[in-house]
Design an enzyme around this catalytic site. Structure first.
Site, PDB file in Angstrom:
ATOM      1  N   ASP A   1     -54.147 -84.650 -63.519  1.00 15.57           N
ATOM      2  CA  ASP A   1     -52.904 -84.284 -62.837  1.00 15.57           C
ATOM      3  C   ASP A   1     -51.793 -85.199 -63.355  1.00 15.57           C
ATOM      4  O   ASP A   1     -51.847 -86.404 -63.149  1.00 15.57           O
ATOM      5  CB  ASP A   1     -53.108 -84.455 -61.323  1.00 15.57           C
ATOM      6  CG  ASP A   1     -52.045 -83.747 -60.522  1.00 15.57           C
ATOM      7  OD1 ASP A   1     -50.988 -83.427 -61.082  1.00 15.57           O
ATOM      8  OD2 ASP A   1     -52.274 -83.533 -59.315  1.00 15.57           O
TER       9      ASP A   1
ATOM     10  N   GLU B   1     -51.613 -79.584 -64.525  1.00 13.70           N
ATOM     11  CA  GLU B   1     -52.876 -79.830 -63.839  1.00 13.70           C
ATOM     12  C   GLU B   1     -54.000 -79.034 -64.491  1.00 13.70           C
ATOM     13  O   GLU B   1     -53.814 -77.867 -64.830  1.00 13.70           O
ATOM     14  CB  GLU B   1     -52.703 -79.356 -62.393  1.00 13.70           C
ATOM     15  CG  GLU B   1     -53.586 -80.013 -61.388  1.00 13.70           C
ATOM     16  CD  GLU B   1     -53.309 -79.418 -60.019  1.00 13.70           C
ATOM     17  OE1 GLU B   1     -54.246 -78.840 -59.476  1.00 13.70           O
ATOM     18  OE2 GLU B   1     -52.174 -79.514 -59.533  1.00 13.70           O
TER      19      GLU B   1
END
Length: 449
Positions: free
Chosen positions: A11, A107
């Site tokens: 992330d 992500e």
DNA sequence: TCTGGGGTCCTAGGACCC
DNA sequence: TCTGGGGTCCTAGGACCC
């Protein structure tokens, strides 16, 4: 259930703001807010410096302006630059495993078990993750990523979130329940404000509390699917696979107006524009769909949808807009709409006239492969010469590359700096100065071996 | 200066068919 | 003529995610 922490979740930290700080050295260490700069814009990403003052994603930009000190940069998003940075990271991930699931632009999950490269014990995975983080930072020019690793997507995802920014969490096999237990239920993906409130009323605050509930009670409170799903997640029972490619289920476009619109003619014209965008994106993806959905948000934020399903799938903007206009005809618009949108779903891979093209190859139109996919899918809006967007990349015939520092009252202020040039002078020009042009995002990738 | 834009999944009711 | 169960498709709305 796996016996090694072979699923990674990566992330990127405050990605939009981080890319801006990378490309604009004068913003490093300062609060940066990226989001819609119109009167009704919301925050897409706040840098960690801006979060100190309470700026958050999804917050109205007006609210962020109230909270943040002067000197905070408020920038319109530059998706082309973010997309490039995303690609750089995704390529790094693809080097780790053939099985990578890109969840969004910032992500992704990586299934390390999809390769047969050596051991995947705690130590090996930790080393691999630390190396990956260093390579992400180097390859992106300073954008950091947080990584979680565990025996399931659930554990990896929560792990990446736990020590943001620039964090790393590796959960040992067997430790999943102990890891989850003390965390708030809102740490679970799928528990938003409404579910959290229902659980709170049942005295459930932590994932450990949740794991103590009987499944029947959860199902009664949350419904069959959601209840069962949460019951299992709370027990770290998660066998969801990492999936590489997913088929799109719908394509849509919508617009929030600067001021509410009640004029049916204007709304119809907006539908034409949105239908053209949806049609172009469908065509670029080689898709067409049977169901056309109109979305309308009234002045009071109540939102309705109206849909119609046709016998034949289409990607034709004229067909889409015709259906949407008809649906709009049944909507009371007299109080004014703040948003209008068009979507197409029930997608299939073949357009109706593909059948015709088999018979008549000369009539075959361009396919997705013939076009540059990004440009075809998302034309970057070329701003009107007088309407510069804060943060936008520009080039001045005399002074060179820079970005819009601010604009208004017929003037535009530009700071002349680039990713590798130190903060330069700030100069102000007439907004219609012919020497000033929109420019491509600074492409520092490759400029520095 | 209240609340973007692009999605996914689920629920529930009605129509329709067997 | 009445009753009913199951499955599928369609529509509308809502929760949630990034």
């Amino acid at each position: 259930m796996r016996d090694t922490p072979s699923i990674l979740h990566v992330d990127l930290d405050a990605m939009f703001a981080s890319v801006e700080q990378r490309d604009k050295p004068s913003l490093r260490g300062r609060p940066v807010v990226v989001g819609g700069m119109g009167g009704r814009g919301v925050v897409a990403t706040a840098s960690y410096e801006a979060r100190v003052f309470g700026a958050r994603s999804a917050m109205p930009v007006a609210e962020a302006r109230r909270r943040c000190p002067s000197g905070t940069a408020f920038l319109a998003p530059r998706f082309a630059a973010y997309r490039r940075t995303s690609q750089v990271v995704m390529e790094l991930l693809a080097g780790l495993s053939p099985l990578v699931e890109a969840v969004s632009i910032d992500e992704a999950y990586v299934d390390l078990a999809a390769t047969s490269t050596g051991g995947l014990d705690i130590r090996a995975v930790t080393e691999l993750a630390l190396d990956l983080k260093a390579r992400i930072r180097a390859a992106t020019g300073g954008v950091t990523g947080s990584v979680g690793a565990g025996t399931s997507k659930l554990i990896a995802k929560i792990g990446s979130d736990l020590h943001k920014p620039d964090g790393l969490t590796v959960v040992a096999p067997g430790q999943e329940r102990a890891f989850l237990g003390p965390l708030p239920v809102t740490a679970l993906s799928g528990v938003g404000p409404a579910t959290a409130e229902r659980l709170r009323r049942a005295g459930v605050h932590t994932i450990g509390d949740l794991a103590g509930l009987a499944p029947a009670e959860l199902i009664e409170r949350l419904g069959q699917a959601h209840g069962v799903a949460l019951y299992r997640l709370a027990r770290a029972d998660d066998g969801r696979p990492v999936v590489g490619e997913r088929e799109a289920k719908s394509v849509s476009a919508e617009e929030t107006f600067a001021a509410d619109v009640a004029d049916p003619a204007r709304l119809g014209a907006e539908l034409d524009v949105l239908a053209a965008q949806v049609g172009a994106r469908l065509r670029a993806a080689g898709l067409s769909g049977r169901t056309v959905t109109l979305k309308a948000r009234h002045f009071d934020f109540t939102t309705i949808t109206r849909s119609t399903t046709r016998a034949q799938a289409t990607d034709d903007p004229r067909v889409i807009t015709q259906a949407a206009r008809r649906l709009l005809g049944d909507v009371d618009v007299s109080g004014g709409l703040r948003l209008i949108g068009v979507g197409v779903s029930g997608l299939t891979e073949f357009a109706q006239d593909d059948l015709l093209s088999l018979l008549d190859p000369a009539a075959r139109r361009e396919t997705a492969a013939d076009q540059a996919p990004d440009e075809a899918a998302e034309p970057e809006p070329e701003p009107a010469r007088a309407g510069w967007r804060t943060g936008e990349d520009v080039r001045h015939a005399v002074h060179g590359a820079g970005w819009v520092w601010g604009s208004g009252r017929g003037r535009v202020t530009v700071r002349f700096e680039g990713p590798r040039t130190p903060p330069g002078p700030v100069r102000t020009f007439a907004a219609d100065d012919p020497a000033l042009h929109p420019a491509d995002p600074p492409d520092w990738h490759g400029a520095e071996g």
